[in-house]
Write an enzyme that holds these catalytic residues in place. Structure first.
Site, short mmCIF file in Angstrom:
data_model
loop_
_atom_site.label_atom_id
_atom_site.label_comp_id
_atom_site.label_asym_id
_atom_site.label_seq_id
_atom_site.Cartn_x
_atom_site.Cartn_y
_atom_site.Cartn_z
N CYS A 62 87.80 17.76 -12.14
CA CYS A 62 87.70 16.31 -12.14
C CYS A 62 88.73 15.69 -11.19
CB CYS A 62 87.80 15.78 -13.56
SG CYS A 62 87.00 14.19 -13.74
N HIS A 68 83.35 18.67 -16.18
CA HIS A 68 84.32 19.51 -16.90
C HIS A 68 83.60 20.74 -17.49
CE1 HIS A 68 87.52 16.34 -17.24
NE2 HIS A 68 86.48 15.61 -16.93
N GLU A 109 84.81 23.21 -18.84
CA GLU A 109 85.52 23.75 -20.01
C GLU A 109 84.86 23.35 -21.33
OE1 GLU A 109 86.69 21.45 -17.94
OE2 GLU A 109 87.78 19.85 -18.96
#
Ligand code: GLN
Length: 529
Positions: A381, A506, A508
């Protein structure tokens, strides 16, 4: 109708209610039950999106674009289910909704009160989740600590739910700290006893107690807890210190907690099968492969939960590759003094998501270091955005290039506000949020990592790579490797570098213990190769 397990906490916050909720969810799912989870946050914010990570840890983003408490991330990772906007209930949401109804005239003629109107709204929000997931068991974690003024309406609502349901359809599990006093060499159960008294004062008798203590509790402590809390000894369990939270389902399972829950709730007898999980935990604890020393650079690294999903995603990928992780969390302003020897032994560099100008120049320095020294780099990001700034300044020689988030008057606004954001006036819940389709460019590193052309990842940002400068970047080797359906730059990578990838979304948030995020896997692969 569904059954409910309410998890309350006593003595202190941060004693692992989220881990207990996730672990029980995982165990029950592994025993074949259809499970969902809800987090109740008694703060008045409508959601976690406007809170500082220093105070509250990471803001977790769901596929449907909710900015939630980080516990929802634990639920997704442990239970492997997809959370939604409605899985996080806050005081802000409950009042917002109740007041909206009052203004609509839904309560005409009535005095709108905490009981029954606020508590009814809470019950209805909880039941809505059960319905959406068609869940047999809904586990509800009540944030905060019993005794807090702000959690009272929530506890009251759960008490009413027990009263209104079949006895066995609602279960209360209370978890509280049992501290070990070194001077006297004893476990102290008094604070736990008091926290249960607090619960009973408002009409809730816990069915099960899980102590949070450094080691399994002895018989004497168990006797005391039982006597003073009115919970039978065989319904007292321990969540003791372990190397990783992923071990918690294992230690609870060894104590046969699911058998007890099944009995109390009149559920069909089944045993969780957690063999795969045990293998995963073994790999986290004892990886036999190479060590990877990774520097993770951001603005909130002093708070250990600020980037928890990134930490977990890295762990998942490491377990998958059998790599031993050495993660160094570094505040980016440490890198603003022109001194980089701290990065000497960095095998990989991650620049973390973030907002605002503090520490930005340090991040840009770290990116330059990774780019010029051919060290694997992953920019997430803000990490991607600053990689673009770094490239513009140092390769394209655009003096003072910047993101307009940091410098509104930069001559080279290589990162600028998304068009849709220009009309935004309210700051809560208005970023570009949630999962969106991304189309990857064949032959690129990200395409190779995902092994397919179309992916879905979650977003949380207001700024984007300014398309005006993309041609020049690409001509110089920094290419766009993923775009959104409407043409926004989503991923970029540097040609000829070992691994230099920036991602606007993102990845993750989608990582799971058994399904690590592809970009993390390939980043780590590059690190150890
Ligand atoms: N501050 C940047 C933006 O809003 C990046 C956000 C982030 O890293 N999550 O676009």
């Amino acid at each position: 109708m569904g059954k409910y397990i309410f998890i309350t906490g006593g003595v202190l916050s941060s004693i692992g209610k989220g881990t207990i909720t996730s672990s029980l969810g995982f165990l029950l799912k592994s025993a074949g039950f259809k499970v969902t989870a809800v987090k109740i946050d008694p703060y008045v914010n409508v959601d976690a999106g406007t809170m500082n990570p220093y105070m509250h840890g990471e803001v977790f983003v769901t596929n449907d674009g909710a900015e939630t408490d980080l516990d929802l991330g634990h639920y997704e990772r442990f239970i492997d289910i997809e959370m939604t906007k409605i899985n996080n209930i806050t005081t802000g949401k409950v009042y917002f909704e109740t007041i909206r109804k009052e203004r609509e005239g839904k309560f005409l003629g009535q005095t709108v009160q905490i009981i029954p109107h606020i508590t009814d709204e809470i019950k209805s929000m909880i039941r809505q989740v059960t319905k959406l997931f068609d869940a047999e068991i809904t586990i509800v974690e009540i944030g905060g600590t019993v005794g807090d003024i702000e959690s009272l309406p929530f506890l009251e609502a759960t008490r009413q739910m027990k009263l209104e349901s079949e006895e066995s359809d609602v279960l209360f599990i209370h978890t509280a700290l049992v501290e070990y006093l070194k001077v006297t060499g004893e476990l102290k159960t008094k604070p736990l006893q008091h926290s249960v008294q607090e619960l009973r004062r408002i009409g809730i008798q816990p069915d099960i107690i899980i102590t949070r203590s450094p080691f399994p509790i002895d018989e004497e402590s168990r006797d005391k807890i039982s006597l003073f809390t009115n919970v039978r000894k065989d319904k007292i369990f321990t969540n003791y210190d372990v190397d990783t939270p992923y071990e918690v389902p294992m230690i609870l399972n060894e104590q046969n907690i699911i058998e007890t829950i099944i009995k109390l709730m009149g559920l069909p007898e089944r045993k969780p099968d957690i063999t795969q999980w045990i293998n995963f935990v073994e790999k986290i604890r004892n990886p036999s492969g190479k060590t990877a020393k990774i520097f993770l650079i951001g603005k909130y690294t002093k708070h250990k939960d600020s980037y928890i999903s990134i930490k977990e995603a890295m762990l998942h990928a490491a377990a998958y590759l059998n790599v031993k992780l050495d993660m160094v969390w570094l505040e980016s302003n440490e890198l603003e003094k022109g001194e980089f020897s701290i990065l000497n032994d960095a095998m990989g560099i991650v620049v973390l998501p973030g907002f605002g100008s503090r520490g930005v120049e340090g991040k840009i320095n770290a990116i330059k270091y990774a780019r010029t020294k051919n060290i694997p780099f992953l920019g997430i990001c803000f990490g991607l955005q600053l990689a673009v700034v770094e490239f513009a300044r140092n390769v394209l020689n655009y003096t003072n290039a910047n993101t307009t988030e940091v410098d509104q008057n930069t001559p080279y606004p290589v990162i600028s506000m998304l068009d849709e954001q220009k009309k935004v006036t309210l700051l809560g819940g208005t970023m570009r949020l949630g999962a969106q389709k991304i189309i990857l460019r064949e032959g690129t590193k990200v395409w190779e990592a995902y092994g397919r052309k179309v992916i879905n990842e979650r977003h949380r940002h207001r700024y984007e790579v300014n398309p005006r400068f993309v041609d020049e970047m690409e001509k110089n080797g920094f290419i766009v490797s993923g775009v959104s359906e409407d043409g926004l730059v989503e991923m970029m990578e540097l040609k000829g570098h070992k691994f230099f990838v920036g991602t606007q979304p993102h990845p993750e948030f989608n990582s799971r213990p058994m399904k690590p995020a592809p970009l993390f896997i390939n980043f780590l692969r590059a690190v150890i190769s």
